[in-house]
Scaffold this motif. Structure first.
Motif, PDB file in Angstrom:
ATOM      1  N   GLU A 249       0.810  -1.198   0.000  1.00 10.72           N
ATOM      2  CA  GLU A 249       0.000   0.000   0.000  1.00 10.72           C
ATOM      3  C   GLU A 249       0.854   1.263   0.000  1.00 10.72           C
ATOM      4  O   GLU A 249       0.462   2.286  -0.564  1.00 10.72           O
ATOM      5  CB  GLU A 249      -0.953  -0.016   1.194  1.00 10.72           C
ATOM      6  N   ALA A 250       2.041   1.186   0.610  1.00 13.10           N
ATOM      7  CA  ALA A 250       2.929   2.347   0.629  1.00 13.10           C
ATOM      8  C   ALA A 250       3.412   2.696  -0.768  1.00 13.10           C
ATOM      9  O   ALA A 250       3.790   3.843  -1.042  1.00 13.10           O
ATOM     10  CB  ALA A 250       4.123   2.070   1.540  1.00 13.10           C
ATOM     11  N   ASP A 251       3.404   1.733  -1.665  1.00 11.80           N
ATOM     12  CA  ASP A 251       3.855   1.968  -3.035  1.00 11.80           C
ATOM     13  C   ASP A 251       2.739   2.475  -3.944  1.00 11.80           C
ATOM     14  O   ASP A 251       2.993   2.836  -5.098  1.00 11.80           O
ATOM     15  CB  ASP A 251       4.427   0.669  -3.630  1.00 11.80           C
ATOM     16  N   LEU A 252       1.509   2.491  -3.446  1.00 11.03           N
ATOM     17  CA  LEU A 252       0.397   2.909  -4.288  1.00 11.03           C
ATOM     18  C   LEU A 252       0.323   4.431  -4.390  1.00 11.03           C
ATOM     19  O   LEU A 252       0.656   5.145  -3.437  1.00 11.03           O
ATOM     20  CB  LEU A 252      -0.923   2.382  -3.708  1.00 11.03           C
ATOM     21  N   PRO A 253      -0.124   4.942  -5.520  1.00 12.83           N
ATOM     22  CA  PRO A 253      -0.283   6.399  -5.649  1.00 12.83           C
ATOM     23  C   PRO A 253      -1.459   6.889  -4.819  1.00 12.83           C
ATOM     24  O   PRO A 253      -2.413   6.144  -4.570  1.00 12.83           O
ATOM     25  CB  PRO A 253      -0.563   6.586  -7.140  1.00 12.83           C
TER      26      PRO A 253
ATOM     27  N   ASP B 127      -9.480   0.875  -6.432  1.00 13.32           N
ATOM     28  CA  ASP B 127      -8.999   0.737  -7.819  1.00 13.32           C
ATOM     29  C   ASP B 127      -7.499   0.990  -7.937  1.00 13.32           C
ATOM     30  O   ASP B 127      -7.029   1.709  -8.831  1.00 13.32           O
ATOM     31  CB  ASP B 127      -9.758   1.701  -8.740  1.00 13.32           C
ATOM     32  N   GLY B 128      -6.751   0.420  -6.992  1.00 14.26           N
ATOM     33  CA  GLY B 128      -5.295   0.473  -7.084  1.00 14.26           C
ATOM     34  C   GLY B 128      -4.662   1.778  -6.656  1.00 14.26           C
ATOM     35  O   GLY B 128      -3.473   2.008  -6.923  1.00 14.26           O
ATOM     36  N   ALA B 129      -5.416   2.646  -5.989  1.00 14.18           N
ATOM     37  CA  ALA B 129      -4.862   3.915  -5.505  1.00 14.18           C
ATOM     38  C   ALA B 129      -5.443   4.229  -4.128  1.00 14.18           C
ATOM     39  O   ALA B 129      -6.440   3.646  -3.707  1.00 14.18           O
ATOM     40  CB  ALA B 129      -5.162   5.044  -6.493  1.00 14.18           C
ATOM     41  N   ILE B 130      -4.797   5.165  -3.435  1.00 13.09           N
ATOM     42  CA  ILE B 130      -5.204   5.529  -2.080  1.00 13.09           C
ATOM     43  C   ILE B 130      -6.150   6.725  -2.114  1.00 13.09           C
ATOM     44  O   ILE B 130      -5.898   7.720  -2.797  1.00 13.09           O
ATOM     45  CB  ILE B 130      -3.975   5.898  -1.222  1.00 13.09           C
ATOM     46  N   GLU B 131      -7.249   6.591  -1.367  1.00  5.93           N
ATOM     47  CA  GLU B 131      -8.146   7.714  -1.126  1.00  5.93           C
ATOM     48  C   GLU B 131      -8.168   7.967   0.378  1.00  5.93           C
ATOM     49  O   GLU B 131      -8.568   7.092   1.153  1.00  5.93           O
ATOM     50  CB  GLU B 131      -9.551   7.421  -1.666  1.00  5.93           C
ATOM     51  N   GLU B 132      -7.727   9.142   0.791  1.00  2.31           N
ATOM     52  CA  GLU B 132      -7.591   9.476   2.211  1.00  2.31           C
ATOM     53  C   GLU B 132      -8.858  10.159   2.726  1.00  2.31           C
ATOM     54  O   GLU B 132      -9.337  11.122   2.126  1.00  2.31           O
ATOM     55  CB  GLU B 132      -6.393  10.400   2.422  1.00  2.31           C
ATOM     56  N   VAL B 133      -9.375   9.665   3.840  1.00  2.00           N
ATOM     57  CA  VAL B 133     -10.598  10.212   4.429  1.00  2.00           C
ATOM     58  C   VAL B 133     -10.358  10.489   5.915  1.00  2.00           C
ATOM     59  O   VAL B 133     -10.094   9.557   6.688  1.00  2.00           O
ATOM     60  CB  VAL B 133     -11.787   9.249   4.259  1.00  2.00           C
TER      61      VAL B 133
END
Length: 370
Positions: free
Chosen positions: A26-30, A140-146
Motif C-alpha cells: 500500500e505504501a507503493d500505491l499512488p 482501484d489500485g490507488a489511495i483515497e484518504e478520508v
C-alpha cells in the motif's frame, strides 16, 4: 523495570506496524485523493496510546475483521437497558448483529478493497476517547484518504501501561464524523444524535480557559464577537483539517491570517441563525473535543435554510493556553444539496427539530422552565 517494559514496548511497536502503518504494497500505491488533516498537523506534538480500544476498533475495520469489532461490545450497555451502537455518517447500527453488519460493510461503503488507519490526535478524558485520524482506502489500485473523528464511549477503563497482562477495554458506543462528500452516495443531512435537555447553547461554565472565552464570544447573541474569538487564538493558529478533497494546503502564514479572519465570517449568522449546543465534552487539558448539535432559529431557516444537524469539533491549546488549532466536521452550508429521498426523516421533520423562535440576548441566558 527494563525487563517489564521492554516486551511491552515491542508489543506496542508491533501493533503500530500491523494496524496503523501502511503495508509495503500500500505504501507503493499512488495517492489519488489526499486530505489535509495529517499534513497540516505533522509537526504538532501529540501523544497517542496504541493499546486503547478506539485503535483496536478502527484497525479491525480496516482488516475487515467483524468478529474483533463485535468483541469490543456486550449485548446491553452497563447501566442502561440499551443496546450498544455505532453511529456512522450513513446510519446508526444498534445491537451486536447490526454492529457486525456495519463492520462487514465498512470497506464496501467506501468502494475499498482494503485500508489502513493513521492516527493524528487522540484525546482521552471523562470515560471517552476522541480519536482523529485518516483512513487510507485502497480503491482501484490507488489511495483515497478520508479524515475521521471516532468518538468512543468506554464501558471499562482503558488498559494500564504498567499492567500489560490486563484485559482489553470494552466499548458502549462509537460515533463517527466526516464530511459527507467523502462517503460515496451520501446526501448532506445527519439527524442530531443527541436530544438536547433544553433548546439553548451549552452552559459556558462547563468549559475553561480559551475554550470558554471562544465559546462565549461565539455564542453571544445576537451576533458573535470576532475580536474576542480571535483573542483566544494563538498568533499561529490553524483552522482546518476536515475539509473536502481538493482544499489546498496554504503556508503557515496564510493559515494564520485566515484563522484570524475566521470570526468575521461567523459573525454574519452566529448565533442569530444557528447555535452549536455541546452534548459531550472530552478534554485532556491540551485538546478539547466537543460533539454538538445545532439549535436553529426561525431567522436561520428563513435567511440561510439552516437545519439542525450533528457535528464535532476539536480545539488544541498551545503551551501558553491559547488555541493553536480548530478542527470542525459538519455539513454547514450544504443544506440546499440534500436529497430528501435518501434521508432517514422527512424534510418537514428535519426542519422542525431543535427549532426556536429566536435566541435570547447574551450567552446561555435563557430562563429555565419549571
Amino acid at each position: 523495570m527494563n525487563k517489564i517494559y521492554t516486551p511491552l514496548l515491542m508489543g506496542i511497536a508491533l501493533i503500530l506496524m500491523q494496524g496503523c502503518g501502511s503495508s509495503t504494497k500500500e505504501a507503493d500505491l499512488p495517492v489519488r485523493k489526499s486530505c489535509n488533516l495529517e499534513r497540516l498537523y505533522k509537526d504538532m506534538p501529540r501523544d497517542i496510546r496504541t493499546d486503547t480500544p478506539d485503535l483496536t476498533f478502527v484497525n479491525a475495520l480496516c482488516a475487515g475483521n467483524s468478529d474483533e469489532v463485535v468483541a469490543l461490545f456486550r449485548e446491553k450497555k452497563l447501566f442502561w437497558d440499551e443496546r450498544p451502537a455505532v453511529d456512522a455518517p450513513y446510519g446508526r447500527f444498534e445491537g451486536l448483529d447490526d454492529i457486525r453488519s456495519f463492520a462487514k460493510g465498512f470497506l464496501t461503503r467506501f468502494n475499498a478493497t482494503s485500508a489502513t488507519f493513521t492516527p493524528v490526535f487522540q484525546t482521552i478524558g471523562g470515560g471517552r476517547i476522541a480519536l482523529e485520524g485518516v483512513f487510507k482506502f485502497v480503491v482501484d489500485g490507488a489511495i483515497e484518504e478520508v479524515p475521521f473523528f471516532v468518538i468512543t464511549d468506554l464501558r471499562t477503563p482503558i488498559p494500564d501501561l504498567r499492567s500489560p497482562t490486563r484485559s482489553l477495554s470494552l466499548l458502549e458506543e462509537v460515533r463517527m464524523y466526516t464530511h459527507y462528500s467523502f462517503v460515496p452516495g451520501l446526501t448532506p443531512y445527519r439527524k442530531p444524535i443527541f436530544k438536547p435537555a433544553h433548546y439553548e447553547m451549552g452552559d459556558p461554565g462547563l468549559l475553561t480557559g480559551a475554550m470558554r472565552a471562544y465559546y462565549e464570544a461565539l455564542h453571544h447573541a445576537p451576533y458573535c464577537n470576532p475580536e474576542k474569538i480571535h483573542a483566544a487564538f494563538a498568533d499561529e493558529c490553524i483552522v482546518g483539517g476536515y475539509d473536502p478533497w481538493g482544499t489546498p494546503i496554504l503556508s503557515k502564514e496564510e493559515m494564520s491570517q485566515n484563522a484570524h479572519k475566521f470570526g468575521y465570517g461567523l459573525a454574519t449568522y452566529i448565533p442569530a441563525c444557528v447555535g452549536m449546543r455541546y452534548e459531550t465534552i472530552i478534554d485532556d487539558g491540551k485538546t478539547c473535543v466537543i460533539e454538538w448539535c445545532h439549535i436553529v432559529s426561525k431567522q436561520g431557516q428563513q435567511e440561510r435554510n439552516r437545519i439542525a444537524m450533528s457535528g464535532c469539533s476539536a480545539y488544541t491549546r498551545n503551551d501558553e493556553g491559547y488555541l493553536c488549532s480548530v478542527r470542525i466536521s459538519d455539513y454547514a452550508g450544504h443544506e440546499g444539496e440534500i436529497d430528501w429521498t435518501k434521508t432517514n426523516v422527512s424534510r418537514e421533520e428535519a426542519y422542525s427539530i431543535n427549532l426556536v423562535d429566536e435566541f435570547h440576548g447574551g450567552c446561555g441566558m435563557k430562563e429555565q422552565e419549571d
